[in-house]
Design an enzyme around this catalytic site. Structure first.
Site, mmCIF file in Angstrom:
data_model
loop_
_atom_site.group_PDB
_atom_site.id
_atom_site.type_symbol
_atom_site.label_atom_id
_atom_site.label_comp_id
_atom_site.label_asym_id
_atom_site.label_seq_id
_atom_site.Cartn_x
_atom_site.Cartn_y
_atom_site.Cartn_z
ATOM 1 N N TRP A 1 147.407 -8.012 49.421
ATOM 2 C CA TRP A 1 146.393 -6.731 49.245
ATOM 3 C C TRP A 1 144.822 -7.583 49.080
ATOM 4 O O TRP A 1 144.775 -8.193 48.018
ATOM 5 C CB TRP A 1 146.565 -5.820 48.339
ATOM 6 C CG TRP A 1 147.782 -5.004 48.252
ATOM 7 C CD1 TRP A 1 148.328 -4.732 49.146
ATOM 8 C CD2 TRP A 1 148.053 -3.734 47.102
ATOM 9 N NE1 TRP A 1 149.328 -3.820 49.133
ATOM 10 C CE2 TRP A 1 149.230 -3.168 47.933
ATOM 11 C CE3 TRP A 1 147.548 -3.595 45.854
ATOM 12 C CZ2 TRP A 1 149.792 -2.096 47.217
ATOM 13 C CZ3 TRP A 1 148.322 -2.405 45.177
ATOM 14 C CH2 TRP A 1 149.445 -1.719 45.923
ATOM 15 N N LYS B 1 145.966 -4.181 53.693
ATOM 16 C CA LYS B 1 146.867 -4.851 53.672
ATOM 17 C C LYS B 1 147.098 -5.906 54.632
ATOM 18 O O LYS B 1 147.398 -5.487 55.507
ATOM 19 C CB LYS B 1 148.191 -4.175 53.718
ATOM 20 C CG LYS B 1 148.516 -3.061 52.499
ATOM 21 C CD LYS B 1 147.881 -1.696 52.493
ATOM 22 C CE LYS B 1 148.044 -0.803 51.330
ATOM 23 N NZ LYS B 1 147.262 0.469 51.605
ATOM 24 N N GLU C 1 139.849 14.616 38.679
ATOM 25 C CA GLU C 1 141.155 15.293 38.009
ATOM 26 C C GLU C 1 141.450 14.562 36.460
ATOM 27 O O GLU C 1 142.261 15.077 35.877
ATOM 28 C CB GLU C 1 142.149 14.373 38.691
ATOM 29 C CG GLU C 1 142.581 14.987 40.187
ATOM 30 C CD GLU C 1 141.810 14.489 41.149
ATOM 31 O OE1 GLU C 1 140.510 13.871 40.832
ATOM 32 O OE2 GLU C 1 141.885 14.760 42.633
ATOM 33 N N THR D 1 137.335 19.006 44.195
ATOM 34 C CA THR D 1 137.152 17.472 44.716
ATOM 35 C C THR D 1 137.506 17.382 46.238
ATOM 36 O O THR D 1 138.467 17.867 46.698
ATOM 37 C CB THR D 1 137.994 16.626 43.785
ATOM 38 O OG1 THR D 1 138.089 15.245 44.385
ATOM 39 C CG2 THR D 1 139.615 17.107 43.849
#
Lengths: 540, 540
Positions: free
Chosen positions: B433, B428, B330, B183
């Protein structure tokens, strides 16, 4: 090649089935056997509390906890709480004789028993004179009547749950034995089988996938409503409560099977998925006809013994989407089922009665090289690895590294399995194998025949000869002799048509009041063989 | 408690998936990438012959066999034959740069490579100066053109199969590493993940069950026709070829994705199930519109990056039953997908874009106690256990015994997951956020915007400030400046409506010819961050 990270373990455990169900449930309910409702969070909490109550009694890895109950939500709770403690659930068979029940409780070394109040007398009788020390949790019956007991009384099920606080189940090894129960063969003592967490999860995923991915006619899906119609002590109700819980389905627990109230319950709760033996299906159809009730979109897997096409057709007419499934105590149980759709069901109901194609990961074959018909043997991740404490039985079961089902089968060109007979029930006559199941099916086609059973009896000329036991329909208008004459004519017709050989026609017919059955409702051929009967003269 | 019988082993192996498929297939076909057809028996035979050819070359437990190919039936054959030998399939990424490809071939210690002829020049370039000794099997392309090679030439794929005889695959341990690939994160070298046989079977069963048991809108069932629309080197095409094979479905392998011919292929072969990234869906919809083609009953799982509601609506209008799925390299990859039905899809297409509820056995949660929004972490039996030969990466991935996805998410009241942003892409600003995904979605709502990408750039006052990169629609009729003005007005409107805070409005807009993408087609924010751009003055 891998660097194994810290301590992360995601074993295939019973606890992971419950967790998945809680996440998947969308406001779906469990309808309890006492008519209340709870959500999956409430189910999880009750399981947690049962776990706490049992843990406080010392139940832990290795403890065997026996349950004697009907199909109740409490049984479902025990399906999870006991294995999630690392302990083993022993699903005791309430239809066994007291001495057989005692044998299974002692052989399994059970030390705790959760029993419905109504089974306390049976339990008392079973344990008379036994040195087995059992601690007892009593589930109340409707009358709240508690019989006195000589066992160590640990408490009332609901009171124990009420008193129990929060509980974190321990991490359990997926190879721990989760369930354990006994199968009563036709000979000898009951034999114990057992399943690990991992095997039950593998069965849940693979059988769930096979059912879910099937045609609408039989597909198990979100939105389905599940109700068990086989006893929960019988191979964990075919593993279906675990599948239903994993998917977060609505579930309805009927308690004691009551033919009178079941059709109403099924329609009222919108039940769409069940499983049962042919006898129960027959009983329900009779009751529904009496009540003038039909069903809609109710999918029912039928197994345990052979379903005949006439029964399948009757079920279809009542709006039930039936199909045969196959498995046994030793196979967890499901290994195959008939693949069907609505068109096929109407056009060829006999196809619904084949036990069908294997579910994923199941290797089914006939024993012997290149045989057309032979003993069905199997491999799959979830087959019992052994008969508990029975090495000889285990060796026979797993002869040649395949599990021997004891059933004679054929595999059709489309890969679907057709059960011919039990290996020990097949009649060896005139150098050929005659299927007692085939003969029974033909005999039941006669209007005046309610039940039929055929066994082989020794014969000088043919080796064995079929003998038929007939239970007549109480409403019939013809005489016994006349029925027997008509049956003989009917079978001789089949001989002329080349369907069966000449020596397959029973030499003797025995009219009986009742066909003896085993504790799980199958024809007890062992008892038939020992029945001393006045055999009438053969009919020509 | 068990007496383990002789040597019976029914591990969860890739071989058991193929065997199940062969048993389940009812005359269904694999349509090959060169337009031929074969049944499951023929597929099994070809896999057996590939196994034989590889075994004769010494491929065995531990050997890594790399594949460089499009979505072909040959790739499907390698999916099975290589792991069934106990060897490891290394699905090489043909979109990597030659140096990255070289790194992955060397790092994986591949010793055999199966490559389509068209990728030989890439392979040659990648191996220039490498000491890696690879034996090469060449898959012919349509022109049958074989470029010369400096590698050890082991043979032509089809010739090798033709020459190979019968072959019995060895018994393989379910814990053997079946697949291995890389990956490319946004930083550093490609990271290797790997999956065991058992993990792939667990993924197959659980994801298969979740899809099969879902509503008709998205249910995968017998009768479905599968066509992959993600590269087969990308997390084994999301594991779908294994699921399709297990169920014995008809499968169509498209070879190189060609937008012009795909709509015809899909409709001609009656394709009903696919999966792709939003970019491919968009491309197909554009092409279908050009051709005046629509689809019918085509279920498509969309993942890899966020699907926006306007895209979902366009797909629905074209007769495509879309829904979002979620996973990553994953995670094998699927861990959740949006649960939908036809009514919901029409009434609330935004719901199709949530990544939905976990599949069975997956534990998804937000990292941190009681947070409303946080990094999504997971546990499931089939998550990669480690980054190969990368202890530090593994420790970060599995911090606190949960796999960290690197995605910021919220979990809605109904348990469905909503991805907010990549952890490293979230902006941020002003102590809050800001989701770059949300801003990109809003910007793309503008008719003249074809693509939008938003990153955070350092800002003295707010900490970080959003910067938007815009690729304009080639057909637009308004000037660049005018578009930027309108976008700012649009976002300020969202500020007034309380949808986003004031500081979420980008301070700068950059009009670009192309938004840079990673090898798997995602916006390459790492490159955007390093792009030196002439920033125009902020618009008020």
């Amino acid at each position: 090649m891998n660097n194994q990270p810290s301590s992360v373990r995601c074993g295939l455990t019973i606890g992971s089935i419950l967790a998945s169900g809680v996440r998947a449930a969308r406001g779906t309910e469990i309808v309890t056997s006492d008519g209340r409702r709870m959500g999956y969070q409430a189910l999880r909490e009750r399981i947690s509390k049962l776990g706490k109550a049992l843990a406080d009694m010392g139940v832990a890895t290795g403890t065997r906890v026996a349950v004697l109950d009907r199909d109740t939500h409490r049984y479902l709770e025990a399906y999870f709480a006991v294995p999630m403690l690392g302990a083993t659930l022993m699903t005791a068979n309430i239809r066994l004789s007291p001495s057989q029940l005692r044998y299974t409780l002692e052989h399994s070394e059970s030390s705790v028993v959760i029993a419905a109040a109504e089974f306390l007398p049976l339990l008392e009788q079973a344990l008379e004179g036994s040195t087995l020390r059992l601690r007892l949790i009593v589930c109340p019956d409707e009358s709240q009547h508690f019989p006195s007991t000589s066992m160590e009384y640990a408490g009332d099920y609901e009171a124990l749950l009420e008193a129990a606080g929060e509980f974190d189940f321990p991490q359990v090894d997926e190879e721990a034995v989760a369930t354990h129960f006994y199968t009563t063969g036709t000979t000898g003592l009951p034999k114990g089988v057992s399943y690990t967490h991992r095997q039950l999860v593998e069965h849940t995923l693979a059988v769930g996938l096979a059912l879910a991915s099937a045609d609408d006619y039989q597909s198990l899906r979100v939105g389905d409503v599940y109700l068990p119609l086989t006893p929960m002590f019988h191979v964990h109700a075919w593993g279906m409560p675990y599948i239903a819980t994993l998917l977060g389905l609505k579930q309805v627990y009927p308690g004691r099977f009551d033919a009178k109230t079941l059709p109403g319950l099924i329609n009222r709760e919108g039940v769409t998925y069940s499983h049962c033996v042919p006898t129960i299906l027959q009983m329900l159809l009779d009751e529904a006809r009496l009540q003038g009730v039909t069903f809609s979109g109710w999918k029912v897997m039928v197994g345990g013994s052979a379903m005949v096409p006439t029964l399948a057709s009757r079920a279809l007419e009542s709006g039930i989407q039936v199909f045969a499934g196959y498995g046994m105590s030793e196979t967890c149980p499901v290994v195959c089922f008939a693949r069907a759709d609505a068109t096929l069901a109407v056009q060829a109901p006999a196809e619904l009665c084949r036990v069908g194609c294997p579910v994923p990961l199941v290797d089914l074959r006939l024993w012997g090289e290149g045989v057309e018909q032979g003993e069905l043997v199997a491999r799959a991740p979830w087959l019992t690895r052994a008969y508990v404490k029975n090495e000889q039985g285990t060796c026979q079961l797993w002869e040649g590294d395949y599990l021997h089902t004891g059933d004679v089968a054929r595999i059709d060109a489309d890969g679907a399995v057709r059960i011919v007979d039990r290996l020990k029930d097949v009649i060896k006559s005139g150098g050929e194998w005659i299927s007692s199941l085939d003969l029974e099916r033909m005999l039941r086609e006669h209007q005046a025949v309610e039940e039929a059973a055929v066994i082989g009896v020794p014969d000088e000329k043919w080796g064995e000869c079929p003998r038929a036991f007939i239970k007549l329909d109480g409403m019939r208008t013809v005489a016994e002799d006349e029925v027997v004459r008509e049956l003989t004519v009917m079978l001789n017709e089949q001989v002329r048509n080349g369907v069966i050989p000449k020596f397959a026609v029973p030499r003797s017919f025995v009219i009986v009041e009742e066909i003896p059955k085993t504790s799980v409702g199958k024809i007890d051929k062992k008892r038939l063989r020992t029945m001393v009967v006045a055999v009438p003269k053969p009919h020509a």
